[in-house]
Design a protein around this motif. Structure first.
Motif, mmCIF file in Angstrom:
data_model
loop_
_atom_site.group_PDB
_atom_site.id
_atom_site.type_symbol
_atom_site.label_atom_id
_atom_site.label_comp_id
_atom_site.label_asym_id
_atom_site.label_seq_id
_atom_site.Cartn_x
_atom_site.Cartn_y
_atom_site.Cartn_z
ATOM 1 N N ALA A 143 7.783 10.183 0.797
ATOM 2 C CA ALA A 143 6.579 9.351 1.317
ATOM 3 C C ALA A 143 6.750 8.064 0.777
ATOM 4 C CB ALA A 143 5.256 9.802 1.233
ATOM 5 N N LEU A 144 7.146 7.981 -0.717
ATOM 6 C CA LEU A 144 7.258 6.710 -1.394
ATOM 7 C C LEU A 144 8.416 6.208 -0.961
ATOM 8 C CD1 LEU A 144 6.058 4.952 -3.556
ATOM 9 C CD2 LEU A 144 7.244 6.440 -5.287
ATOM 10 N N LYS A 145 9.598 7.033 -1.089
ATOM 11 C CA LYS A 145 10.885 6.263 -0.651
ATOM 12 C C LYS A 145 11.145 6.011 0.741
ATOM 13 C CE LYS A 145 13.664 8.590 -3.933
ATOM 14 N NZ LYS A 145 15.023 9.454 -4.237
ATOM 15 N N ALA A 146 10.686 6.705 1.618
ATOM 16 C CA ALA A 146 10.924 6.306 3.011
ATOM 17 C C ALA A 146 9.892 5.363 3.716
ATOM 18 C CB ALA A 146 10.846 7.754 3.827
ATOM 19 N N GLN A 147 8.809 5.309 3.214
ATOM 20 C CA GLN A 147 7.764 4.612 3.784
ATOM 21 C C GLN A 147 7.159 3.665 2.789
ATOM 22 O OE1 GLN A 147 7.273 4.035 7.049
ATOM 23 N NE2 GLN A 147 8.849 5.741 7.470
ATOM 24 N N GLY A 148 7.309 3.567 1.416
ATOM 25 C CA GLY A 148 6.702 2.950 0.387
ATOM 26 C C GLY A 148 5.170 3.175 0.343
ATOM 27 N N VAL A 149 4.900 4.463 0.563
ATOM 28 C CA VAL A 149 3.401 5.097 0.563
ATOM 29 C C VAL A 149 2.872 5.926 -0.500
ATOM 30 C CG1 VAL A 149 1.755 6.428 1.957
ATOM 31 C CG2 VAL A 149 3.082 4.863 3.010
ATOM 32 N N ALA A 150 2.007 5.697 -1.221
ATOM 33 C CA ALA A 150 1.353 6.753 -2.199
ATOM 34 C C ALA A 150 0.320 7.596 -1.451
ATOM 35 C CB ALA A 150 0.686 6.143 -3.459
ATOM 36 N N LEU A 151 0.597 8.950 -1.462
ATOM 37 C CA LEU A 151 -0.269 9.786 -0.768
ATOM 38 C C LEU A 151 -1.785 9.803 -1.158
ATOM 39 C CD1 LEU A 151 2.450 12.626 -0.023
ATOM 40 C CD2 LEU A 151 1.533 10.853 1.753
ATOM 41 N N GLY A 152 -2.303 9.294 -2.305
ATOM 42 C CA GLY A 152 -3.473 9.148 -2.607
ATOM 43 C C GLY A 152 -3.757 7.941 -3.245
ATOM 44 N N ARG A 153 -5.150 7.830 -3.462
ATOM 45 C CA ARG A 153 -5.798 6.666 -4.375
ATOM 46 C C ARG A 153 -5.875 7.192 -5.813
ATOM 47 N NH1 ARG A 153 -8.243 5.645 0.550
ATOM 48 N NH2 ARG A 153 -7.583 3.485 1.482
ATOM 49 N N GLN A 154 -6.188 8.400 -5.955
ATOM 50 C CA GLN A 154 -6.331 8.877 -7.335
ATOM 51 C C GLN A 154 -5.397 10.373 -7.167
ATOM 52 O OE1 GLN A 154 -10.864 9.431 -7.537
ATOM 53 N NE2 GLN A 154 -10.424 8.935 -9.774
ATOM 54 N N ILE A 155 -4.537 10.244 -8.207
ATOM 55 C CA ILE A 155 -3.185 11.322 -7.952
ATOM 56 C C ILE A 155 -3.191 12.046 -9.234
ATOM 57 C CG2 ILE A 155 -0.965 11.559 -7.472
ATOM 58 C CD1 ILE A 155 -0.708 8.764 -6.271
ATOM 59 N N VAL A 156 -3.027 13.338 -9.181
ATOM 60 C CA VAL A 156 -2.710 14.418 -10.149
ATOM 61 C C VAL A 156 -1.386 15.055 -9.723
ATOM 62 C CG1 VAL A 156 -3.476 16.345 -11.369
ATOM 63 C CG2 VAL A 156 -5.037 14.595 -10.995
ATOM 64 N N LEU A 157 -0.527 15.040 -10.524
ATOM 65 C CA LEU A 157 0.693 15.893 -10.444
ATOM 66 C C LEU A 157 0.857 16.964 -11.651
ATOM 67 C CD1 LEU A 157 3.257 12.505 -10.312
ATOM 68 C CD2 LEU A 157 2.158 13.701 -8.214
ATOM 69 N N ALA A 158 1.163 18.033 -10.981
ATOM 70 C CA ALA A 158 1.350 19.112 -11.604
ATOM 71 C C ALA A 158 2.347 20.235 -11.604
ATOM 72 C CB ALA A 158 -0.049 19.999 -11.449
ATOM 73 N N GLY A 159 2.728 20.828 -12.506
ATOM 74 C CA GLY A 159 4.281 21.601 -12.407
ATOM 75 C C GLY A 159 4.897 21.606 -13.782
ATOM 76 N N SER A 160 6.276 21.657 -13.482
ATOM 77 C CA SER A 160 7.155 21.355 -14.614
ATOM 78 C C SER A 160 8.764 20.950 -13.987
ATOM 79 C CB SER A 160 7.478 22.679 -15.408
ATOM 80 O OG SER A 160 7.763 22.304 -16.559
#
Length: 460
Positions: A143-160
């Motif tokens: 979404a960020l690369k193809a459309q310049g869009v962040a998918l949320g206004r408050q973002i949490v990323l999780a994983g590793s």
């Protein structure tokens, strides 16, 4: 004599370098790719007219991306490579590759096949991950690369894994608001893997630099407890830090991913055999050093070995050279690429050890947690089917429908195998691998019924 028909599936770094190798030798391969423009996921290109410069999209890899894009575009424009864009290979038969194309379903005949389908996110279930607003890290990056869009206004990323840090850094650089970056890999595990990571010191330093930019947002060794949400979206992530202290991070979007999972469905349908990789905790195709899977079938890129963009380019050249050698044609010297492959594999081993698959977290999921988001299969249902039918992946699939949904097990297969193994006291490799089924992508029934043979893509 008529030149052999060579098909390459995938126009990422591996597919592009394979096509280049064949074109230099005087052949004209057909490259089939799902994207509108070549580049793959790592070097995904935005639509024409997109105003963000390459430096903003690819960071320090901008020059590599630009060079790779230019190489492929020049080959296509010169008529040395045939490119079938926005098309998905769905499976194979004696007639050729069955593909969904903009002009409808087609059968594309070939004599030799190079599969360079890359990788997808490796996901582990977390209670509540089925709520709207939970995405994979790969989808977040697209979404960020193809459309310049962040998918949320408050973002949490999780994983590793490296992608966790990279996506967080890219979002921050684009101006997005990141509440937390939650890494399940302990810091001690990451430090212990440094000898392998130093096989590529520049990349290791680059990752640490991006990590430093995240500041206190980044937390290592966390335990993920629950994604809080409702029918219209997510509201928070509940987690505990390395010291056991509980936290609640408010958010309206969650991105998840535990490094990568090789995209192997087409390889399986093409006849490749598989071995369980303890290092990567997944099934990987069995090939020789040049990517030969069987007579006339070659594999390259992250769908074979998870080595990143540079490794994909190396693997693409090796597969192209192997194809030429097997046809009795002059092939480039591969000794340099093979030596480079050894270095990349040492680095990849460091990545695997630094950011392990969270097996214990998956096995500790509560009974009510959803394992398969497509079909809504819970842990309790999966356990009940293991008790009823035995600890074999395809048997459990037939009884519970786990892996039968739209993603065909891409997101749930590894977690399901972990849960089946935990329930039965076996190892994940003993559970077996889900059988590959065509079509490997959702396809229109009407189109499949009207599929007709063709020697190549329509002029349109």
């Amino acid at each position: 004599m008529t030149d052999p028909r060579i098909m390459i599936v995938g126009a990422g770094p591996a597919g592009i370098r394979a096509a280049e190798t064949l074109a230099v030798a005087g052949l004209r391969p057909l490259v089939v790719d799902e994207g509108l423009r070549a580049g793959g996921q790592i070097y995904r290109r935005p639509p024409p007219g997109f105003i963000r410069p390459p430096e903003a999209l690819y960071g320090t890899e901008a020059d590599k991306a630009h060079a790779l894009h230019g190489t492929f575009d020049e080959l296509v424009q010169a008529g040395r490579v045939e490119h079938l864009a926005q098309s998905s290979v769905l499976g194979f038969s004696a007639a050729g590759a069955h593909a969904a194309t903009p002009a409808g379903q087609r059968v594309l005949p070939y004599d030799r096949l190079i599969i360079a389908t890359g990788a997808t996110d490796r996901l582990a279930p977390v209670p509540g991950w089925q709520a709207p607003g939970v995405y994979s890290l790969g989808a977040t990056q697209i979404a960020l690369k193809a459309q310049g869009v962040a998918l949320g206004r408050q973002i949490v990323l999780a994983g590793s894994g490296p992608l966790l840090t990279l996506v967080a850094y890219q979002l921050l650089k684009a101006g997005a608001r990141i509440e937390a970056v939650l890494d399940t890999a302990p810091l001690t595990t990451q430090v212990a893997a440094l000898p392998g990571l130093l096989a590529r010191p520049v990349f290791a330093w680059r990752g640490m630099t991006m990590r430093a930019r995240l500041g206190r947002r980044y937390q290592a060794g966390v335990s993920l407890h629950e994604i809080e949400g409702h029918a219209t979206g997510v509201t928070a992530v509940h987690w505990a830090d390395a010291g056991g202290k509980r936290h609640r991070s408010p958010c309206d979007m969650v991105g998840m991913g535990w490094h990568l999972r090789a995209e192997t469905q087409l390889a399986g349908l093409a006849g490749a055999e598989f071995d369980w990789s303890e290092m990567w905790a997944q099934w990987l195709p069995r090939v020789d050093r040049h990517g030969r899977a069987r007579d006339g079938v070659y594999l390259a890129g992250d769908g074979l070995r998870i080595l990143g963009a540079d490794g994909a380019e190396v693997a693409g050249r090796l597969a192209g050279a192997a194809c030429l050698t097997d046809m009795g044609r002059t092939a480039p010297d591969t000794r340099g690429d093979l030596a480079r492959l050894d270095q990349l594999e040492r680095f990849a081993g460091g990545i695997a050890r630094a950011f392990p698959w969270p097996a214990a977290m998956v096995r500790a999921l509560p009974d009510t947690a959803v394992v398969c988001r497509c079909e809504g299969v819970t842990v309790s249902t999966l356990h009940a089917m293991v008790d009823h039918g035995g600890a074999e992946a395809n048997r459990v699939k037939s009884l519970s429908r786990v892996g039968m949904g739209r993603c065909q097990g891409r997101y749930c297969q590894l977690a399901a195998a972990e849960l089946i193994a935990g329930r039965s006291g076996a190892r994940p490799c003993d559970v077996g691998r889900l059988r590959d089924q065509p079509p490997v992508r959702p396809a229109l029934i009407g189109g499949l019924m009207q599929t007709r043979p063709t020697d190549g893509p329509d002029p349109a």
